[in-house]
Scaffold this motif. Structure first.
Motif, PDB file in Angstrom:
ATOM      1  N   VAL A 133      -8.490 -14.182   2.592  1.00  0.00           N
ATOM      2  CA  VAL A 133      -8.723 -13.698   3.958  1.00  0.00           C
ATOM      3  C   VAL A 133      -8.750 -12.172   4.024  1.00  0.00           C
ATOM      4  O   VAL A 133      -9.180 -11.592   5.026  1.00  0.00           O
ATOM      5  N   LEU A 134      -8.320 -11.515   2.958  1.00  0.00           N
ATOM      6  CA  LEU A 134      -8.291 -10.048   2.936  1.00  0.00           C
ATOM      7  C   LEU A 134      -9.669  -9.447   2.680  1.00  0.00           C
ATOM      8  O   LEU A 134      -9.838  -8.231   2.795  1.00  0.00           O
ATOM      9  N   GLY A 135     -10.642 -10.290   2.326  1.00  0.00           N
ATOM     10  CA  GLY A 135     -11.985  -9.798   2.077  1.00  0.00           C
ATOM     11  C   GLY A 135     -12.511 -10.088   0.692  1.00  0.00           C
ATOM     12  O   GLY A 135     -13.541  -9.539   0.292  1.00  0.00           O
ATOM     13  N   LEU A 136     -11.812 -10.949  -0.064  1.00  0.00           N
ATOM     14  CA  LEU A 136     -12.279 -11.304  -1.393  1.00  0.00           C
ATOM     15  C   LEU A 136     -13.659 -11.931  -1.318  1.00  0.00           C
ATOM     16  O   LEU A 136     -13.943 -12.641  -0.352  1.00  0.00           O
ATOM     17  N   PRO A 137     -14.532 -11.628  -2.290  1.00  0.00           N
ATOM     18  CA  PRO A 137     -14.279 -10.991  -3.579  1.00  0.00           C
ATOM     19  C   PRO A 137     -14.437  -9.470  -3.592  1.00  0.00           C
ATOM     20  O   PRO A 137     -14.650  -8.883  -4.660  1.00  0.00           O
ATOM     21  N   PHE A 138     -14.279  -8.816  -2.467  1.00  0.00           N
ATOM     22  CA  PHE A 138     -14.323  -7.355  -2.364  1.00  0.00           C
ATOM     23  C   PHE A 138     -15.627  -6.759  -2.893  1.00  0.00           C
ATOM     24  O   PHE A 138     -15.644  -5.654  -3.433  1.00  0.00           O
ATOM     25  N   ASP A 139     -16.742  -7.497  -2.707  1.00  0.00           N
ATOM     26  CA  ASP A 139     -18.051  -6.880  -2.909  1.00  0.00           C
ATOM     27  C   ASP A 139     -18.238  -5.764  -1.890  1.00  0.00           C
ATOM     28  O   ASP A 139     -18.859  -4.744  -2.173  1.00  0.00           O
ATOM     29  N   THR A 140     -17.700  -5.998  -0.691  1.00  0.00           N
ATOM     30  CA  THR A 140     -17.511  -4.913   0.271  1.00  0.00           C
ATOM     31  C   THR A 140     -16.128  -4.340   0.001  1.00  0.00           C
ATOM     32  O   THR A 140     -15.142  -5.076   0.014  1.00  0.00           O
ATOM     33  N   PRO A 141     -16.032  -3.043  -0.283  1.00  0.00           N
ATOM     34  CA  PRO A 141     -14.729  -2.487  -0.670  1.00  0.00           C
ATOM     35  C   PRO A 141     -13.668  -2.726   0.402  1.00  0.00           C
ATOM     36  O   PRO A 141     -13.974  -2.830   1.603  1.00  0.00           O
ATOM     37  N   PRO A 142     -12.409  -2.834   0.000  1.00  0.00           N
ATOM     38  CA  PRO A 142     -11.331  -3.002   0.980  1.00  0.00           C
ATOM     39  C   PRO A 142     -11.240  -1.771   1.875  1.00  0.00           C
ATOM     40  O   PRO A 142     -11.674  -0.676   1.491  1.00  0.00           O
ATOM     41  N   PRO A 143     -10.670  -1.913   3.064  1.00  0.00           N
ATOM     42  CA  PRO A 143     -10.597  -0.763   3.977  1.00  0.00           C
ATOM     43  C   PRO A 143      -9.683   0.337   3.468  1.00  0.00           C
ATOM     44  O   PRO A 143      -9.860   1.504   3.807  1.00  0.00           O
ATOM     45  N   ALA A 145      -6.146   0.809   0.277  1.00  0.00           N
ATOM     46  CA  ALA A 145      -5.307   0.145  -0.730  1.00  0.00           C
ATOM     47  C   ALA A 145      -3.946   0.831  -0.796  1.00  0.00           C
ATOM     48  O   ALA A 145      -3.859   2.042  -0.571  1.00  0.00           O
ATOM     49  N   PRO A 146      -2.906   0.071  -1.111  1.00  0.00           N
ATOM     50  CA  PRO A 146      -2.887  -1.382  -1.254  1.00  0.00           C
ATOM     51  C   PRO A 146      -3.238  -2.082   0.065  1.00  0.00           C
ATOM     52  O   PRO A 146      -2.868  -1.589   1.138  1.00  0.00           O
ATOM     53  N   VAL A 147      -3.951  -3.192  -0.026  1.00  0.00           N
ATOM     54  CA  VAL A 147      -4.274  -3.951   1.178  1.00  0.00           C
ATOM     55  C   VAL A 147      -3.004  -4.627   1.691  1.00  0.00           C
ATOM     56  O   VAL A 147      -2.083  -4.924   0.930  1.00  0.00           O
ATOM     57  N   ASP A 148      -2.956  -4.855   3.000  1.00  0.00           N
ATOM     58  CA  ASP A 148      -1.762  -5.449   3.607  1.00  0.00           C
ATOM     59  C   ASP A 148      -2.161  -6.376   4.743  1.00  0.00           C
ATOM     60  O   ASP A 148      -3.335  -6.729   4.891  1.00  0.00           O
ATOM     61  N   GLU A 149      -1.188  -6.756   5.564  1.00  0.00           N
ATOM     62  CA  GLU A 149      -1.427  -7.707   6.652  1.00  0.00           C
ATOM     63  C   GLU A 149      -1.850  -7.036   7.952  1.00  0.00           C
ATOM     64  O   GLU A 149      -1.986  -7.717   8.975  1.00  0.00           O
ATOM     65  N   GLU A 150      -2.061  -5.737   7.936  1.00  0.00           N
ATOM     66  CA  GLU A 150      -2.273  -5.000   9.176  1.00  0.00           C
ATOM     67  C   GLU A 150      -3.707  -5.034   9.685  1.00  0.00           C
ATOM     68  O   GLU A 150      -3.955  -4.693  10.842  1.00  0.00           O
ATOM     69  N   TYR A 151      -4.664  -5.397   8.845  1.00  0.00           N
ATOM     70  CA  TYR A 151      -6.037  -5.460   9.358  1.00  0.00           C
ATOM     71  C   TYR A 151      -6.458  -6.913   9.528  1.00  0.00           C
ATOM     72  O   TYR A 151      -5.892  -7.826   8.935  1.00  0.00           O
ATOM     73  N   ALA A 152      -7.462  -7.117  10.392  1.00  0.00           N
ATOM     74  CA  ALA A 152      -7.889  -8.471  10.746  1.00  0.00           C
ATOM     75  C   ALA A 152      -8.499  -9.180   9.542  1.00  0.00           C
ATOM     76  O   ALA A 152      -9.086  -8.544   8.657  1.00  0.00           O
ATOM     77  N   PRO A 153      -8.373 -10.507   9.484  1.00  0.00           N
ATOM     78  CA  PRO A 153      -8.979 -11.260   8.385  1.00  0.00           C
ATOM     79  C   PRO A 153     -10.464 -10.954   8.239  1.00  0.00           C
ATOM     80  O   PRO A 153     -11.182 -10.740   9.230  1.00  0.00           O
ATOM     81  N   THR A 275       1.117  -3.554  -7.828  1.00  0.00           N
ATOM     82  CA  THR A 275       0.149  -4.421  -7.189  1.00  0.00           C
ATOM     83  C   THR A 275      -0.610  -3.696  -6.089  1.00  0.00           C
ATOM     84  O   THR A 275      -0.033  -2.883  -5.337  1.00  0.00           O
ATOM     85  N   LEU A 276      -1.887  -4.012  -5.973  1.00  0.00           N
ATOM     86  CA  LEU A 276      -2.727  -3.469  -4.906  1.00  0.00           C
ATOM     87  C   LEU A 276      -2.868  -4.464  -3.765  1.00  0.00           C
ATOM     88  O   LEU A 276      -3.590  -4.220  -2.805  1.00  0.00           O
ATOM     89  N   LEU A 277      -2.144  -5.586  -3.878  1.00  0.00           N
ATOM     90  CA  LEU A 277      -1.967  -6.557  -2.792  1.00  0.00           C
ATOM     91  C   LEU A 277      -0.547  -6.345  -2.292  1.00  0.00           C
ATOM     92  O   LEU A 277       0.406  -6.870  -2.870  1.00  0.00           O
ATOM     93  N   SER A 278      -0.383  -5.584  -1.245  1.00  0.00           N
ATOM     94  CA  SER A 278       0.947  -5.136  -0.843  1.00  0.00           C
ATOM     95  C   SER A 278       1.876  -6.302  -0.518  1.00  0.00           C
ATOM     96  O   SER A 278       1.538  -7.180   0.285  1.00  0.00           O
ATOM     97  N   ILE A 279       3.050  -6.275  -1.144  1.00  0.00           N
ATOM     98  CA  ILE A 279       4.083  -7.275  -0.842  1.00  0.00           C
ATOM     99  C   ILE A 279       5.250  -6.638  -0.089  1.00  0.00           C
ATOM    100  O   ILE A 279       6.335  -7.212  -0.026  1.00  0.00           O
TER     101      ILE A 279
END
Length: 299
Positions: A133-143, A145-153, A275-279
């Protein structure tokens, strides 16, 4: 900002769906080791119907009647009041089956579990959302990094679209019943120790694993996250990214981002393999802390 809530004891009896999957097996084993009475449920037996050990029930979660009977404890030899549900069952990834089949199966199964839990008076539901839901497979770059829960799916596949809708569904179930606790765990790529032998090969081309920002989750740490979610007692719907503390790469996280996503904002100083997937939220709110790393298993 969501802060840690007080915690309660682990529920006495828990239904775990998707119990014969990679994560499901780890969750069932971990909870049983913690003294929880677990009813393992799956549509696929994976061989011996009892190969996950202990109680096992084969059920089709797309059939609401079967789900309701299971959660009410009404099946022969599997009685007892269910205190919580861990819903992991699903077609586990995009591209395995036609899109409409994936959506029909996963959406109906999750709705049935949520609705049957509510009908059965079960107030605690932990379910598998997804890193997708974070935007995988990130062909469009993430907004950023690290990505987190703060942006919309940002679903990019039918599988991911369904996961985003499940999170929205949970919010409305909690609106209808203010006593419900519904936690969506956005699991990264679930792996076992035997999967780690391939990791050193990733270093040759960082683009091979850019699709999830080089993340992973050891199944044992995924099980720990479920345990932590089961004792969280603040009513409402929340989502958490669940990944390991490091990446699958030997190269530094900063170097990977600089090479593959040079224009993406880096919002914190990164540890060498962080990790670039923020925990951070899972650590702060659930008390989740990864205990495993592939680096201890590959020389």
């Amino acid at each position: 900002m969501i802060q840690p809530a007080s915690v309660t004891a682990l529920p006495r009896r828990v239904v775990v769906t998707g119990a014969t999957g990679k994560l499901g097996r780890a969750v069932v084993a971990h909870l049983r080791d913690m003294g929880v009475d677990v009813l393992a449920v799956d549509r696929e037996a994976g061989g011996d119907p009892r190969d996950v050990g202990g109680e096992f029930l084969r059920a089709d979660l797309t059939d609401y009647g079967q789900v309701l009977e299971t959660l009410l404890g009404g099946t022969d030899e599997h009685g007892g009041r269910v205190a919580a549900v861990v819903h992991l069952a699903a077609i586990p990834a995009p591209g395995l089956l036609p899109n409409a089949t994936t959506f029909a199966n996963n959406s109906s199964a999750t709705y049935n579990v949520f609705a049957a839990a509510r009908a059965a008076g079960i107030k605690r539901v932990v379910y598998a959302s997804s890193e997708t839901v974070l935007g995988l497979p990130f062909d469009t770059p993430p907004p950023y990094a690290p990505v987190d829960e703060e942006y919309a799916p940002r679903p990019e596949s039918t599988y991911s679209l369904n996961k985003a809708l499940e999170e929205e569904m949970a919010r409305h179930f909690c609106r209808w019943d203010p006593e419900l606790v519904m936690l969506g765990l956005r699991f990264s790529n679930v792996l076992n120790v035997e999967d780690y032998a391939q990791f050193p090969s990733f270093d040759a081309d960082p683009r091979l694993r850019r699709w999830n920002l080089w993340g992973y989750i050891d199944a044992r740490d995924g099980a720990q996250a479920v345990e932590r979610a089961l004792v969280y007692d603040r009513p409402g719907a929340e989502v958490f990214i669940i990944a390991n503390a490091d990446t699958v790469m030997s190269r530094s996280s900063a170097e990977l981002m600089s090479e593959v996503y040079p224009d993406v904002e880096i919002r914190k100083e990164l540890g060498e393999h962080e990790t670039l997937l923020s925990i951070d939220k899972a650590r702060r709110v659930l008390g989740y802390e990864p205990r495993h790393t592939w680096r201890n298993h590959v020389s």
